[in-house]
Write an enzyme that holds these catalytic residues in place. Structure first.
Site, PDB file in Angstrom:
ATOM      1  N   CYS A 162       0.847  -1.188   0.000  1.00  0.00           N
ATOM      2  CA  CYS A 162       0.000   0.000   0.000  1.00  0.00           C
ATOM      3  C   CYS A 162       0.886   1.242   0.000  1.00  0.00           C
ATOM      4  CB  CYS A 162      -0.869   0.021   1.255  1.00  0.00           C
ATOM      5  SG  CYS A 162      -1.835  -1.469   1.446  1.00  0.00           S
ATOM      6  N   ASN A 179       0.636  -0.520   6.063  1.00  0.00           N
ATOM      7  CA  ASN A 179       1.123  -1.245   4.888  1.00  0.00           C
ATOM      8  C   ASN A 179       1.781  -2.506   5.412  1.00  0.00           C
ATOM      9  OD1 ASN A 179       2.307  -2.102   2.501  1.00  0.00           O
ATOM     10  ND2 ASN A 179       3.961  -0.570   2.576  1.00  0.00           N
ATOM     11  N   GLY A 180       1.371  -3.678   4.899  1.00  0.00           N
ATOM     12  CA  GLY A 180       1.973  -4.931   5.353  1.00  0.00           C
ATOM     13  C   GLY A 180       0.897  -5.951   5.659  1.00  0.00           C
ATOM     14  N   LYS A 225      11.177 -14.840 -21.750  1.00  0.00           N
ATOM     15  CA  LYS A 225      11.605 -13.534 -21.245  1.00  0.00           C
ATOM     16  C   LYS A 225      12.486 -12.835 -22.276  1.00  0.00           C
ATOM     17  CE  LYS A 225       9.615 -13.074 -18.679  1.00  0.00           C
ATOM     18  NZ  LYS A 225       8.527 -13.421 -17.790  1.00  0.00           N
ATOM     19  N   HIS A 285      17.025 -34.507 -32.632  1.00  0.00           N
ATOM     20  CA  HIS A 285      15.965 -35.013 -33.513  1.00  0.00           C
ATOM     21  C   HIS A 285      15.495 -33.953 -34.504  1.00  0.00           C
ATOM     22  CE1 HIS A 285      15.767 -38.786 -31.368  1.00  0.00           C
ATOM     23  NE2 HIS A 285      15.803 -38.100 -30.237  1.00  0.00           N
ATOM     24  N   LYS A 297       0.098  -5.746 -20.224  1.00  0.00           N
ATOM     25  CA  LYS A 297       0.357  -6.401 -18.940  1.00  0.00           C
ATOM     26  C   LYS A 297      -0.720  -7.437 -18.646  1.00  0.00           C
ATOM     27  CE  LYS A 297       2.377  -7.158 -15.034  1.00  0.00           C
ATOM     28  NZ  LYS A 297       3.478  -8.144 -15.136  1.00  0.00           N
TER      29      LYS A 297
HETATM   30  O1  M6R Z   1      -1.758 -12.044 -15.419  1.00  0.00           O
HETATM   31  P1  M6R Z   1      -1.418 -13.402 -15.899  1.00  0.00           P
HETATM   32  O2  M6R Z   1      -0.411 -14.115 -15.068  1.00  0.00           O
HETATM   33  O3  M6R Z   1      -2.633 -14.262 -16.147  1.00  0.00           O
HETATM   34  O4  M6R Z   1      -0.761 -13.165 -17.330  1.00  0.00           O
HETATM   35  C1  M6R Z   1      -0.440 -14.243 -18.149  1.00  0.00           C
HETATM   36  C2  M6R Z   1       0.495 -13.825 -19.249  1.00  0.00           C
HETATM   37  O5  M6R Z   1      -0.123 -12.892 -20.089  1.00  0.00           O
HETATM   38  C3  M6R Z   1       1.811 -13.266 -18.714  1.00  0.00           C
HETATM   39  O6  M6R Z   1       2.445 -14.155 -17.858  1.00  0.00           O
HETATM   40  C4  M6R Z   1       2.769 -12.936 -19.877  1.00  0.00           C
HETATM   41  O7  M6R Z   1       3.171 -14.102 -20.499  1.00  0.00           O
HETATM   42  C5  M6R Z   1       3.966 -12.137 -19.341  1.00  0.00           C
HETATM   43  N1  M6R Z   1       4.113 -10.928 -20.089  1.00  0.00           N
HETATM   44  C6  M6R Z   1       5.254 -12.848 -19.444  1.00  0.00           C
HETATM   45  O8  M6R Z   1       6.304 -12.108 -18.941  1.00  0.00           O
END
Ligand code: M6R
Length: 602
Positions: free
Chosen positions: A2, A100-101, A481, A500, A597
C-alpha cells in the site's frame, strides 16, 4: 504494497497527502483515503476506486488542517471496498491509522479485542492496530505504539494520528518500508521516497524495529523500547521518475531485485515449525480427486509446468498442465473428481477466466493462485491463494513468477499431506525454501556477469535454451523472457530432443543457454551441450556446484539447493540475461511492443 503518506506542519496537509499518494499511484491500488486532524475531531474520507475520485469528493482548498495521514490500498485481507479502505479509526474517532503490510496473527488479536467489547467495521487485518492503540492509549501515543507492536506478528509500516496531539504524526515499522523527512514547512512520512521527494531530498529511511515522532519542527527516531536514536539522513540524488523506480532504471529491474522480499512475504505465515498450512485447501477432498489440471497463460503457464512436475513426483494423481487458451477446446476430464488450479498474476486474463468458468460449470473444485486480491479470478474460484509479490508493473513477469513457484510448491506439499504421503527429502526442501530469499540475493549479485553474457547476443538473431526434466521450466521461461523484451528469437528445447531436428539450426556463434541443475540427468544434458559446441555454439551453462563441466568457458554455478527448487535461482539469472540483452539493444524494457500487462481478450 500500500502507499502511505503523512504530514504535520505549518501549511495545509491535504494537498501534500494527495500529491504524495499520486506519486505512488503508478504501483496500482484499489482504494484511497485520508484523515485530517484538529484537536476537536478527525475528518476521514475514503473510498474504493481512484485517487482522483477521492480528491473530487472533497473541496480541497477548504481543508485547512495542517496534520494528516493518507493511504492507497493494495488489498491483502478483505476485498476492495469502502469499509476496508484505510484510514481506520477507533470508535470514539480520536485515533486514526494507516497500515502497509500483513498482520499474520490478526485473527487471534481480533478475537481478544472483540471479547473486550471492540466492534470491527472492516475485514482487514489492519483494523486490529487502531483498536489495540485505543486499548493501550493513556495519554502517551508513543507508549501505546510500543505496546501495540509487541502484539503484532508480520510486516507493518504504520502511521498514526490522534486528536489529543493534533500536531503530531507517529510511525513505526517492521519489514515494510517507511521514510521520513523535514523541510521548513513541516515533517513528512511515506511508504516510499517519491511521495516526499518534492519537499526534501534528505530523508531518514527507518529500519526495522524503529518508530518516529513527527512534529512541525522536526523528526525524532526511537527504538521499540522508546530509546532515542540518532537520525541517519540519506541524501537522494535522483529525481521523481527514478525514485518511483526505487533508483533502478526500469520497473522490470526493480521488480527483479524485489524478489527476495516478495518470496519472503509469500511464505509468510504458511510454514510454521516445519509444518505447512494453507487453510484455503481445507475443503479440498483429495480422496475424491482423480485428476489435477494446472491451467494458465504465458509465464504463469510455466509456473504450472513446474507444479505439474511436482505433482507427478509427489502425488498419486493424473496431472496435466494446459494453456488456458486450449483447455476449453480439448477434451480434458473435468468433473466433480477434478481439481483445477488456475494461476494468474493479474487475475484478469480472459482465457484463464473462461477456463475457470467452464470447469466450475462441470463441477470441478477450482483453486486460483493470483497476486491481486479482489481480482476477477478470486471472485469465481472456490478458493484463492495469494502470492504476496506486490504490484508488478513491468509487462514482463518476474517476481510474480518466482513467488508462484514458491506458493505452488507449498500447495503441493499441503495436498500431499492430505493424501497422507511423505514427500521424499520434504524437510530438506522446506529448509531450502526458507533460505530462498538469501539464495536469490546471491543470484542478483551475478548481474554483472549476466550483463557480460548478454553481449553474446549483440550480433545474433536467435538463441536456444535447452534442459531436461525440471530444467525445462527454466528454459521455456528464459526463452519467453528474452523474446518478449529483447525481440531476439528464442526457442526452448528439451536437451534430448535437440538431435531429432533442431540441432540443424546450430552454427558458429549461435547462443545456447543450457541448464543442467538436475543431477540425475545433468551428465546427459552436458553431452547434448557438447554436441552444440562441436557445431560452433557459444554456450552459457548454468549448473550445480558439483557438476563436472570440463572444457566449458561460460559456467555459472547456483548455490547448493535441493534440485526441485533450482528453477527459482536459475530463473533469476535468466531474467537478468534477458533484461541486459534488451537494454543493450535499446528496447523499451517495461513496455515491449505488441504486449499488454493484462490480456483481457481471448
Ligand atoms: O496475469 P497473468 O499471469 O494471467 O498473465 C499471463 C500472461 O499474459 C503473462 O504471464 C505474460 O506471459 C507475461 N508478459 C510474461 O512475462
Amino acid at each position: 504494497m500500500c502507499g502511505i503518506t503523512g504530514f504535520t506542519g505549518k501549511v495545509p496537509a491535504l494537498p501534500i497527502l494527495l500529491k504524495g499518494l499520486e506519486s505512488l499511484e503508478y504501483r496500482g491500488y484499489d482504494s484511497a483515503g485520508v484523515t485530517l486532524v484538529t484537536e476537536d475531531a478527525l475528518f476521514t474520507q475514503k473510498r474504493k476506486g481512484r485517487l482522483a475520485d477521492l480528491e473530487s469528493s472533497m473541496d480541497v482548498p477548504s481543508f485547512m488542517q495542517t496534520t494528516g495521514i493518507g493511504h492507497t490500498r493494495w488489498a491483502t485481507h478483505g476485498v476492495p471496498s469502502q469499509l476496508n479502505s484505510h484510514p481506520h479509526t477507533n470508535e470514539k474517532e480520536t485515533i486514526s491509522i494507516v497500515h502497509n503490510g500483513i498482520i499474520e496473527n490478526y485473527q487471534s488479536i481480533k478475537e481478544k479485542l472483540i471479547a473486550l467489547g471492540y466492534v470491527f467495521q472492516s475485514d482487514t487485518d489492519s483494523e486490529v492496530i487502531v483498536h489495540l492503540l485505543d486499548h493501550y492509549y493513556q495519554g502517551d501515543m508513543m507508549e501505546a505504539i510500543q505496546k501495540t507492536v509487541q502484539q503484532l506478528n508480520g510486516s507493518y509500516a504504520i502511521c498514526v494520528v490522534t486528536t489529543d496531539h493534533p500536531d503530531e504524526v507517529y510511525v513505526a515499522k517492521d519489514s515494510s518500508p517507511m521514510v521520513i523527512g523535514h523541510s521548513e514547512n513541516g515533517s513528512y512520512c511515506a511508504s516510499d521516497i517519491p511521495a516526499i521527494l518534492e519537499y526534501t531530498k534528505d530523508v531518514v529511511i527507518l529500519e526495522d524495529g524503529q518508530m518516529a515522532k513527527l512534529t512541525p519542527n522536526g523528526v525524532a527516531v526511537f527504538d521499540f523500547a522508546g530509546n532515542a536514536l540518532e537520525t541517519k539522513v540519506t541524501h537522494i540524488p535522483y529525481d521523481m521518475n527514478a525514485a518511483q523506480k526505487g533508483g533502478y532504471t526500469t520497473f522490470m529491474e526493480k521488480e527483479i531485485y524485489e524478489q527476495p522480499v516478495a518470496i519472503k512475504e509469500t511464505m509468510r505465515g504458511i510454514i510454521d515449525h516445519g509444518q505447512i498450512h494453507l487453510p484455503q485447501l481445507d475443503a479440498v477432498d483429495m480422496q475424491k480427486i482423480q485428476y489435477v489440471h494446472f491451467v494458465a497463460c504465458g509465464t504463469a503457464y510455466h509456473a504450472c509446468l513446474y507444479a505439474q512436475a511436482l505433482v507427478q513426483k509427489w502425488l498419486g494423481r493424473i496431472v496435466t498442465c494446459v494453456a488456458a487458451s486450449e483447455f476449453r477446446y480439448g477434451n480434458y476430464p473435468v468433473n466433480e473428481n477434478t481439481l483445477c488450479v488456475f494461476v494468474t498474476q493479474s487475475g484478469e486474463t480472459a482465457d484463464t477466466l473462461a477456463a475457470l468458468k467452464m470447469s466450475k460449470e462441470k463441477g470441478a473444485q477450482c483453486i486460483a493462485v493470483t497476486n491481486v486480491l479482489g481480482s476477477s479470478i478470486s471472485r469465481y474460484a472456490d478458493q484463492t491463494l495469494y502470492t504476496s509479490a506486490g504490484p508488478e508493473i513491468a509487462v514482463a513477469s518476474t517476481k510474480a513468477f518466482t513467488t508462484q513457484l514458491v506458493l505452488l510448491t507449498l500447495m503441493v506439499f499441503d495436498l500431499a499431506k492430505k493424501e497422507g504421503r511423505e514427500i521424499p527429502d520434504g524437510d530438506a526442501i522446506l529448509k531450502d525454501l526458507q533460505r530462498m530469499p538469501e539464495i536469490v540475493k546471491e543470484m542478483l549479485e551475478k548481474a554483472p556477469l549476466m550483463d557480460q553474457y548478454a553481449y553474446f547476443l549483440d550480433n545474433q538473431y536467435d538463441a536456444y535454451f535447452i534442459g531436461r526434466q525440471m530444467d525445462y521450466v527454466g528454459v521455456v521461461e528464459g526463452a519467453l523472457k528474452l523474446k518478449e523484451i529483447s525481440y531476439v528469437h528464442a526457442d526452448a528445447y528439451l536437451a534430448g530432443e535437440l538431435k531429432h531436428g533442431s540441432i540443424a539450426l546450430i552454427e558458429k556463434d549461435t547462443v545456447v543457454v543450457a541448464l543442467a541443475t538436475e543431477p540425475s540427468v545433468a551428465a546427459k544434458t552436458i553431452s547434448n551441450i557438447e554436441e552444440t559446441v562441436a557445431r560452433g555454439a557459444n554456450v552459457i551453462l548454468i549448473t550445480t556446484q558439483q557438476q563436472d563441466a570440463p572444457g566449458f568457458k561460460n559456467v555459472i554455478r547456483i548455490p547448493d539447493i535441493h534440485p526441485v527448487l533450482a528453477t527459482i535461482p536459475v530463473t533469476v539469472l535468466l531474467q537478468l540475461f534477458a533484461y541486459y540483452a534488451a537494454v543493450h539493444k535499446g528496447r523499451d524494457v517495461d513496455k515491449p511492443r505488441n504486449l499488454a500487462k493484462s490480456v483481457t481478450v481471448e
